[in-house]
Design a protein around this motif. Structure first.
Motif, PDB file in Angstrom:
ATOM      1  N   ALA A  73      -6.558   2.015  -0.079  1.00  0.00           N
ATOM      2  CA  ALA A  73      -5.776   1.110   0.180  1.00  0.00           C
ATOM      3  C   ALA A  73      -6.061   0.269  -1.188  1.00  0.00           C
ATOM      4  N   LEU A  74      -7.298   0.331  -1.978  1.00  0.00           N
ATOM      5  CA  LEU A  74      -7.759  -0.274  -3.101  1.00  0.00           C
ATOM      6  C   LEU A  74      -6.943   0.232  -4.207  1.00  0.00           C
ATOM      7  N   LYS A  75      -6.727   1.400  -4.116  1.00  0.00           N
ATOM      8  CA  LYS A  75      -5.805   1.892  -5.216  1.00  0.00           C
ATOM      9  C   LYS A  75      -4.432   1.583  -5.114  1.00  0.00           C
ATOM     10  N   GLU A  76      -3.870   1.567  -3.845  1.00  0.00           N
ATOM     11  CA  GLU A  76      -2.631   0.870  -3.805  1.00  0.00           C
ATOM     12  C   GLU A  76      -2.443  -0.620  -4.241  1.00  0.00           C
ATOM     13  N   ALA A  77      -3.560  -1.248  -4.072  1.00  0.00           N
ATOM     14  CA  ALA A  77      -3.473  -2.556  -4.549  1.00  0.00           C
ATOM     15  C   ALA A  77      -3.544  -2.844  -5.996  1.00  0.00           C
ATOM     16  N   ARG A  78      -4.443  -2.006  -6.562  1.00  0.00           N
ATOM     17  CA  ARG A  78      -4.609  -1.992  -8.100  1.00  0.00           C
ATOM     18  C   ARG A  78      -3.312  -1.709  -8.672  1.00  0.00           C
ATOM     19  N   LYS A  79      -2.524  -0.514  -8.140  1.00  0.00           N
ATOM     20  CA  LYS A  79      -1.367  -0.311  -8.697  1.00  0.00           C
ATOM     21  C   LYS A  79      -0.331  -1.307  -8.617  1.00  0.00           C
ATOM     22  N   GLU A  80      -0.165  -2.151  -7.384  1.00  0.00           N
ATOM     23  CA  GLU A  80       0.515  -3.017  -7.060  1.00  0.00           C
ATOM     24  C   GLU A  80       0.468  -4.350  -8.246  1.00  0.00           C
ATOM     25  N   ALA A  81      -0.701  -4.353  -8.351  1.00  0.00           N
ATOM     26  CA  ALA A  81      -1.099  -5.514  -9.346  1.00  0.00           C
ATOM     27  C   ALA A  81      -0.914  -5.228 -10.568  1.00  0.00           C
ATOM     28  N   GLU A  82      -0.909  -3.892 -11.118  1.00  0.00           N
ATOM     29  CA  GLU A  82      -0.564  -3.748 -12.495  1.00  0.00           C
ATOM     30  C   GLU A  82       1.014  -3.996 -12.821  1.00  0.00           C
ATOM     31  N   SER A 122      -2.441  -2.008   4.220  1.00  0.00           N
ATOM     32  CA  SER A 122      -2.045  -0.481   4.315  1.00  0.00           C
ATOM     33  C   SER A 122      -2.415   0.152   5.619  1.00  0.00           C
ATOM     34  N   GLY A 123      -1.792   1.464   5.886  1.00  0.00           N
ATOM     35  CA  GLY A 123      -2.127   2.246   6.896  1.00  0.00           C
ATOM     36  C   GLY A 123      -1.177   2.076   8.142  1.00  0.00           C
ATOM     37  N   VAL A 124      -1.635   3.040   9.206  1.00  0.00           N
ATOM     38  CA  VAL A 124      -0.863   2.978  10.279  1.00  0.00           C
ATOM     39  C   VAL A 124      -2.024   3.367  11.597  1.00  0.00           C
ATOM     40  N   VAL A 125      -1.997   2.665  12.627  1.00  0.00           N
ATOM     41  CA  VAL A 125      -2.947   2.914  13.631  1.00  0.00           C
ATOM     42  C   VAL A 125      -2.546   4.141  14.429  1.00  0.00           C
ATOM     43  N   GLY A 126      -2.494   5.329  13.878  1.00  0.00           N
ATOM     44  CA  GLY A 126      -2.297   6.397  14.489  1.00  0.00           C
ATOM     45  C   GLY A 126      -3.392   6.970  15.114  1.00  0.00           C
ATOM     46  N   SER A 127      -3.120   8.150  15.923  1.00  0.00           N
ATOM     47  CA  SER A 127      -4.414   8.699  16.470  1.00  0.00           C
ATOM     48  C   SER A 127      -5.316   9.139  15.505  1.00  0.00           C
ATOM     49  N   GLY A 128      -6.724   8.848  15.244  1.00  0.00           N
ATOM     50  CA  GLY A 128      -7.448   9.443  14.387  1.00  0.00           C
ATOM     51  C   GLY A 128      -7.242   8.807  12.977  1.00  0.00           C
ATOM     52  N   ASP A 129      -6.503   7.535  13.089  1.00  0.00           N
ATOM     53  CA  ASP A 129      -6.486   6.727  11.847  1.00  0.00           C
ATOM     54  C   ASP A 129      -6.550   5.420  11.849  1.00  0.00           C
ATOM     55  N   MET A 130      -6.582   4.435  10.975  1.00  0.00           N
ATOM     56  CA  MET A 130      -6.559   3.151  10.984  1.00  0.00           C
ATOM     57  C   MET A 130      -5.556   2.379  10.044  1.00  0.00           C
ATOM     58  N   GLU A 131      -5.655   0.962  10.309  1.00  0.00           N
ATOM     59  CA  GLU A 131      -5.106   0.218   8.953  1.00  0.00           C
ATOM     60  C   GLU A 131      -6.076  -0.847   8.630  1.00  0.00           C
ATOM     61  N   VAL A 132      -5.798  -1.212   7.504  1.00  0.00           N
ATOM     62  CA  VAL A 132      -6.745  -2.032   6.621  1.00  0.00           C
ATOM     63  C   VAL A 132      -5.787  -2.998   5.976  1.00  0.00           C
ATOM     64  N   MET A 133      -6.503  -4.422   6.251  1.00  0.00           N
ATOM     65  CA  MET A 133      -6.040  -5.589   5.498  1.00  0.00           C
ATOM     66  C   MET A 133      -7.124  -6.299   4.619  1.00  0.00           C
ATOM     67  N   PHE A 134      -7.073  -6.537   3.487  1.00  0.00           N
ATOM     68  CA  PHE A 134      -7.611  -7.220   2.528  1.00  0.00           C
ATOM     69  C   PHE A 134      -6.976  -8.491   2.379  1.00  0.00           C
ATOM     70  N   LEU A 163     -13.372   6.121   4.835  1.00  0.00           N
ATOM     71  CA  LEU A 163     -13.640   6.009   3.399  1.00  0.00           C
ATOM     72  C   LEU A 163     -12.546   6.330   2.690  1.00  0.00           C
ATOM     73  N   MET A 164     -11.678   7.441   3.097  1.00  0.00           N
ATOM     74  CA  MET A 164     -10.563   7.748   2.150  1.00  0.00           C
ATOM     75  C   MET A 164      -9.362   6.601   2.183  1.00  0.00           C
ATOM     76  N   ARG A 165      -9.311   6.104   3.510  1.00  0.00           N
ATOM     77  CA  ARG A 165      -8.216   4.871   3.656  1.00  0.00           C
ATOM     78  C   ARG A 165      -8.614   3.706   2.885  1.00  0.00           C
ATOM     79  N   LEU A 166      -9.817   3.403   2.764  1.00  0.00           N
ATOM     80  CA  LEU A 166     -10.409   2.132   2.032  1.00  0.00           C
ATOM     81  C   LEU A 166     -10.041   2.444   0.446  1.00  0.00           C
ATOM     82  N   ARG A 167     -10.341   3.530   0.165  1.00  0.00           N
ATOM     83  CA  ARG A 167     -10.137   3.965  -1.117  1.00  0.00           C
ATOM     84  C   ARG A 167      -8.815   3.796  -1.614  1.00  0.00           C
TER      85      ARG A 167
END
Lengths: 108, 317
Positions: free
Chosen positions: A98-107, A25-37, A92-96
């Motif tokens: 991403a995990l929230k999205e993953a939990r939602k998708e898992a359900e 999740s996420g996009v590597v915009g300016s001041g932003d990041m992406e994360v892969m679990f 910290l917000m992006r990591l949280r």
């Protein structure tokens, strides 16, 4: 100066599995990041790889990632972050998120 | 992944490349190819200390629209302004190659099957053109994509969707112009030299890039629609773009190819006549051109809703 690669390993107190095989999740915009679990066998550890253009913030990364591990207890998952000058709060917000999205998708 | 139904309502302008890729094809039909997990990021940016992205700023894959396999390229403007580097360009070319393969397989099954299930390439542009950090590789990528569009001619449609924040400028403006059909929203912007580059090169008197209204009057969807530089104008939602795409794909290929704005002798004559006309009427602003084509209240056009605009607008004949 070349991009910097940082590696961190943590061990959760009460290990919880990541809810999906993998997620991005996420996009590597300016001041932003992406994360892969990606779920993998790490003997109860969680590993982070951070690729960032910013230098001198190794300690801050360690604190932010450590805080995320403390509040989630994730284990046996590899986490890769491509960062483009995200502030610690955003990380910290992006990591949280991403995990929230993953939990939602898992359900779902 | 975000719920497809919710994506249909979402603003195309604000959507990420991945959301657009998923939302412009039928529900749950999109499969991403060379996605983040393949880690096809730029080999050039790390040496320059520039941030990388797993997908190098472009989402590529295949989905379905009705019976048509639709090969999707969706650019992400938030990553280095959607600029096209070596890997980004190679991913675009790869999608065209897959469409060619699908075309060949369907063609082998006979003309009926081909017409019914004709593949298409759809590009959701959000880019300023060449990624200057990878200048030569980026330019080459543009040439290769252009080549692919020419290879697709006479076979299957290549359709441009333009309605994202960065717009479509630079080399990719040429690429968009070379497609068969262009669908825009009024928030979409299309041009060759971007507003800021014009200001930098020619001065603020020539073009004031911080005058947003001026930028939209000159490069925005409504102007492009009046000038017939774009074929269709739709509301700013992923669903509106998908609906327009789906109805375009119901047309026979020859009809879609007739929407081309360049690429034949007759069209060259038409464009040259337009250049002559511009010398003749010497417009000082896009509004002068709108008025010339019969829009009496040209000043009111920027404020109109898309629906009102489409109801009343007079386009270039």
């Amino acid at each position: 100066m070349a991009l910097q690669e940082l590696h961190y390993t943590f061990r959760a107190t009460e290990p919880q599995p990541f809810p999906l095989g993998w997620s991005h999740s996420g996009v590597v915009g300016s001041g932003d990041m992406e994360v892969m679990f990606e779920r993998c066998m790490l003997d109860g550890e969680i590993r982070f790889k951070v690729v960032t253009p910013v230098r001198g913030f190794e300690r801050v990364w360690e604190q932010v990632l450590g805080r995320f591990v403390n509040e989630t207890n994730l284990a046996d998952v590899s986490v890769e972050i491509n960062d483009n000058n995200a502030t610690p709060v955003v990380v910290l917000m992006r990591l949280r998120q991403a995990l929230k999205e993953a939990r939602k998708e898992a359900e779902g | 992944m975000t719920d497809w139904q919710a994506l249909q309502q979402k603003s195309f302008y604000e959507a990420t490349a991945r959301e657009r890729a998923n939302g412009i094809v039928d529900a749950a039909s999109f499969t991403e190819l060379a996605g983040p997990r393949d880690r096809m990021s730029s080999p050039h940016l790390p040496a320059l200390g520039e941030a990388i992205e797993f997908d190098d700023g472009v989402v590529t894959g295949v989905g379905r629209v009705g019976k048509h396999p639709v090969f999707v390229i969706s650019q992400e403007g938030r990553f280095i302004g959607g600029a096209v580097g070596e890997v980004h360009g190679a991913k675009m070319v790869g999608i065209f190659q897959l469409a060619q393969q699908a075309y060949a397989q369907l063609a082998a099954k006979g003309a009926d099957s081909l017409a019914e299930r004709l593949p298409a390439v759809v590009i959701s542009f959000e880019t300023g053109g060449v990624r200057l950090h990878e200048a030569n590789a980026g330019l080459l990528a543009h040439a290769e994509v252009m080549d692919q569009i020419q290879n697709a001619r006479g076979k299957f449609p290549v359709i441009a969707l333009i309605g994202s924040k960065i717009g479509c400028f630079g080399g990719m403006g040429f690429v968009a112009a070379a497609t068969d059909l262009i669908i825009m929203s009024e928030l979409g912007r299309l041009g060759l030299t971007g507003p800021e580059v014009i200001e930098q090169e020619m001065g603020r008197e020539e073009f004031n890039a911080s005058d947003k209204a001026l930028v939209y009057r000159t490069t925005g969807g409504k102007h492009k629609y009046i000038m017939r530089d774009c074929n269709q104008l739709v509301e700013d939602s992923i669903g509106a773009f998908r609906t327009a795409l789906a109805s375009a794909l119901q047309q026979p290929y020859a009809e879609i190819a007739r929407c081309r704005r360049i690429g034949s002798e007759a069209l060259v004559d038409e464009q040259l006549a337009l250049a002559e006309l511009s010398c003749e009427i010497q417009p000082q602003d896009a509004r002068d051109v709108w008025a010339y084509f019969g829009n009496a209240d040209a000043a009111a056009i920027p404020e109109q809703t898309t629906a009102d605009f489409l109801r009343t607008v007079r386009r270039r004949p």
